[in-house]
Scaffold this active site. Structure first.
Site, short mmCIF file in Angstrom:
data_model
loop_
_atom_site.label_atom_id
_atom_site.label_comp_id
_atom_site.label_asym_id
_atom_site.label_seq_id
_atom_site.Cartn_x
_atom_site.Cartn_y
_atom_site.Cartn_z
NE ARG A 561 -3.81 0.02 0.51
CZ ARG A 561 -5.06 0.07 0.03
NH1 ARG A 561 -5.63 -0.99 -0.51
NH2 ARG A 561 -5.74 1.18 0.07
CB VAL A 562 1.31 4.08 -2.10
CG1 VAL A 562 2.25 3.17 -2.86
CG2 VAL A 562 -0.01 4.23 -2.85
CG ASP A 563 -3.69 3.68 1.06
OD1 ASP A 563 -3.03 2.71 1.50
OD2 ASP A 563 -4.82 3.54 0.56
CG ASP A 564 -1.65 7.13 5.91
OD1 ASP A 564 -0.44 6.84 5.80
OD2 ASP A 564 -2.09 8.28 5.82
#
Ligand code: WTA
Length: 693
Positions: A561-564
């Site tokens: 994932r590149v988000d939180d």
């Protein structure tokens, strides 16, 4: 060798900006490998020759058609392999994925009238599979098991459907299901679908507070649960959790009329179960009295089938909404091809129906194909680490689908737990939930599958409904750790930060260019959030939230994932959810959570906690913070580490710099980067000093 070479020679250019599959001959001739990208596992010709998609050429031909003529490709499948009471209207699909052009909208087979429960059950029975086993159920404790044929499953589903109708549940009503992996869980899902009710399954590992949140959002009239469940050596009293949740949600104005409770006698006696007269009803007291046939509620392809809450980058879980027709066609088709499913297969997916994998690939996908499915109640290491292979041998499982975290944890226990079982029934293996590291892939392939079974490393999401990027077993050589190529009809693209598509060998953000039948249609009650979360970052595309690279041969490598959002043991959890649980603790003033690499879980939860002024650090406080998260979300979300933080690294505008926290959490202290933009760069030294406290 000659066969292998012929097979490899037939390989041509693959899609997605791929180059030729090169170097294959070198591998076969035993030349050493330069890197992981060159590590190829060639399918056995005997497997390929019998596979649905036997060669790259065949894949390419089908893939090309699915992209050039999606309407034709999908309507051929939909029309020939499913029952429709009435065919869809003029257009097979309509879509707008471009936020600049207005409302995001996806529709497939609109106007088509069908029912997924009918297609799972009645249609298979009509095709002569009534006496075939639909479900083998294996209980937590050895020797406790049961099974249902398709006929029996239909009867059970109809009885529950009739009961639900009788208590007033109608098409479009939400039904919340909070059950462990008993047969009653898929039965409940199919019963809802039969009458057009919208099920919302909540994973039975979620706490009562998480349950309240979901009840408040979808406002079900009925909750279906059981009194207790055995998991490994433990007994978990589910009814207590539900009681607490229902009391709380009714205080907040959402009253649940009926709590239908299955008496799971092996876990807890009925007499010992707490009871709320007038609301609680024993399943066994009412459901078996109803008729075993029940008319189907015919629904539009675009009528909702289910809601499933999932984590995003902000605190509140999102109700992902899937509709009926496209989801049905997509889950069945992906199941068939990605596992090379044949009617003689026995299929076991270790996922819980509380997650999307259990929806699409324990219940709907397999049953739509008339498959025999193993449903396992227990824990994979109980009574010992050989349990999975004991089950594989017992039921002659031929397709085994699981998560990398399980593979890694079993790998640590030693090969002997595997090799003492035969496993010769196994034919295809599958992996889902997070990237599978090449060493775990190799162990899964060599030890579990005796170097004989292809591994389908399926990349997809709650939102996508079904597989998006996945190997098709036997079709082409695999690279351990790569999810390979897109499924039919899916056009993945990799974009840079500006949203510009990058061709060829590259890495960036993984997006999808067009719609596919299994795509989610909205977030329940919040279409705007749907548009901003998924379609605004890179206009014109669906943004997955994952990073991805594509190698010189066109293979896709998911990088996380590149988000939180983090993937802990294959379970998806938002860092914001854990933070909001932590700050609800009276002695916590601020918290920041990041994911760190974890040997078994894939990612672990690492929490930086700032305490209220004057409160001293203590072991008891650490435990109590962890307990708070367990209570608010569930045990699976408990932080692995609490790092005391007198202050958090923030920019002058007050934004927490997670990049720095990630580096501190993974002890990459020489890679902190520029910290001069921090409001107070001194906090970084403080944090480093407290790293081992
Ligand atoms: C991750 C689970 C790499 C990914 C089906 C995605 C994967 C998130 C894979 C969705 C895979 C799932 N390789 N990463 N084969 N499968 N993921 O919604 O980060 O629970 O965005 O759906 O899991 O998690 P979800």
């Amino acid at each position: 060798a000659a066969n292998l070479l012929r097979h490899v020679d037939s390989m041509t250019t693959l899609p997605s900006g791929a180059g030729k599959i090169s170097r294959l001959n070198a591998v076969i001739l035993g030349e050493s490998l330069a890197s992981e990208e060159d590590d190829l596992v060639i399918p056995c010709p005997d497997f390929s020759s019998k596979a649905h998609v036997p060669s790259p050429d065949k894949y390419l031909e089908m893939y090309q058609r699915s992209i050039e003529d999606p309407a034709g490709f999908w309507s051929d499948i939909a029309a020939t392999q499913f029952y429709w009471k009435q065919k869809w209207g003029k257009s097979v699909y309509s879509e707008n994925l471009d936020i600049r052009k207005g409302r995001i909208n996806i529709e497939w087979f609109k106007g088509g009238i069908t029912n997924i429960s009918y297609n799972c059950l009645d249609a298979n029975i009509a095709a002569g599979n009534g006496e075939k086993i639909a479900i083998y159920w294996e209980g937590n404790d050895l020797g406790v098991d049961a099974s249902l044929t398709y006929n029996q499953l239909l009867h059970r589903v109809c009885q529950l459907a009739n009961y639900l109708k009788d208590i007033g549940i109608r098409k479009g009503d939400a039904v919340l299901i909070y059950l462990p992996m008993l047969m009653e869980l898929p039965i409940a899902m199919l019963a809802c679908a039969r009458i057009g009710a919208v099920h919302s399954v909540v994973f039975a590992g979620f706490s009562s507070e998480a349950l309240v949140q979901r009840i408040m959002d979808c406002k079900p009239k009925v909750v279906i649960t059981c009194n207790a469940v055995r998991r490994g050596p433990k007994t978990i009293n589910l009814k207590d959790i539900v009681d607490t949740a229902l009391a709380e949600s009714s205080r907040n104005g959402s009253l649940v009329d009926v709590c239908l409770t299955y008496a799971n006698d092996s876990a807890l006696k009925k007499e010992s179960t707490k009871w709320v007269e007038g609301r609680d009803i024993w399943w066994q007291d009412v459901v078996p009295k109803y008729p075993t046939t029940c008319d189907v509620e015919w629904v539009d392809a675009e009528d909702p089938l289910f809601l499933l809450y999932t984590s995003g980058s902000t605190g509140k879980p999102k109700g992902v909404l899937h509709t009926t027709g496209g989801y049905m066609v997509y889950t069945a088709t992906t199941f068939k091809y990605a596992f090379d499913y044949k009617p003689s297969d026995i299929y076991w997916c270790t996922a819980d129906c509380g997650w999307i994998t259990g929806h699409s690939y324990v219940t709907y996908g397999p049953l739509l194909n008339g498959a025999t499915v193993v449903v396992f109640e227990g824990a994979p290491n109980y009574p010992d680490s050989g349990r999975c292979w004991d089950i594989v041998d017992k039921y002659k499982v031929s397709i085994f689908y699981t998560a990398p975290t399980l593979v890694r944890s079993l790998m640590r226990e030693g090969d002997e737990h595997v090799t003492r079982y035969s496993r010769k029934s196994l034919r295809v293996l599958g992996s889902v939930g997070e990237p599978i590291n090449p060493s775990a892939w190799r162990w899964f392939f060599n030890v579990v599958g005796d170097s004989r079974c292809p591994i389908s490393d399926t990349w997809w999401q709650t939102e996508t409904g079904g597989f998006m990027i996945t190997p098709l077993p036997g079709a082409w050589p695999q690279k351990p750790g790569s999810a390979t190529f897109p499924f039919f009809g899916v056009q993945p693209v990799i974009v840079d930060e500006k949203g510009v598509e990058i061709e060829g060998e590259c890495s960036g953000y993984l997006c999808v260019k067009n719609s596919w039948p299994g795509a989610f249609r909205t977030l329940y009650g919040d279409h705007e959030r749907y548009e901003t979360t998924y379609f605004s970052a890179f206009p014109g595309y669906y943004f997955s939230g994952d990073g991805c690279s594509r190698d010189k041969d066109g293979y896709h490598w998911l990088t996380g994932r590149v988000d939180d959002v983090i993937n802990v043991s294959g379970h998806r959890i938002g860092t914001a959810e854990v933070e909001s649980a932590l700050v609800s603790h009276p002695q916590c003033s601020e918290a920041a959570v990041v994911g760190v690499e974890h040997e078994v879980k894939g990612q672990g939860i690492y929490a930086f906690v700032t305490l209220v002024e004057g409160v001293p650090y203590s072991e008891d406080l650490r435990k109590s913070l962890i307990l708070t998260v367990r209570k608010q979300i569930g045990a699976f979300a408990a932080p692995d580490r609490i790092h005391w933080a007198p202050g958090l690294p923030k920019t002058r505008s007050g934004k927490i710099m997670r990049r720095i926290l990630r580096k501190i959490a993974s002890r990459q202290l020489d890679e902190l980067g520029d910290i001069s933009t921090l409001a107070d760069p001194g906090v970084v030294d403080q944090l480093i000093e407290l790293a081992d406290c």
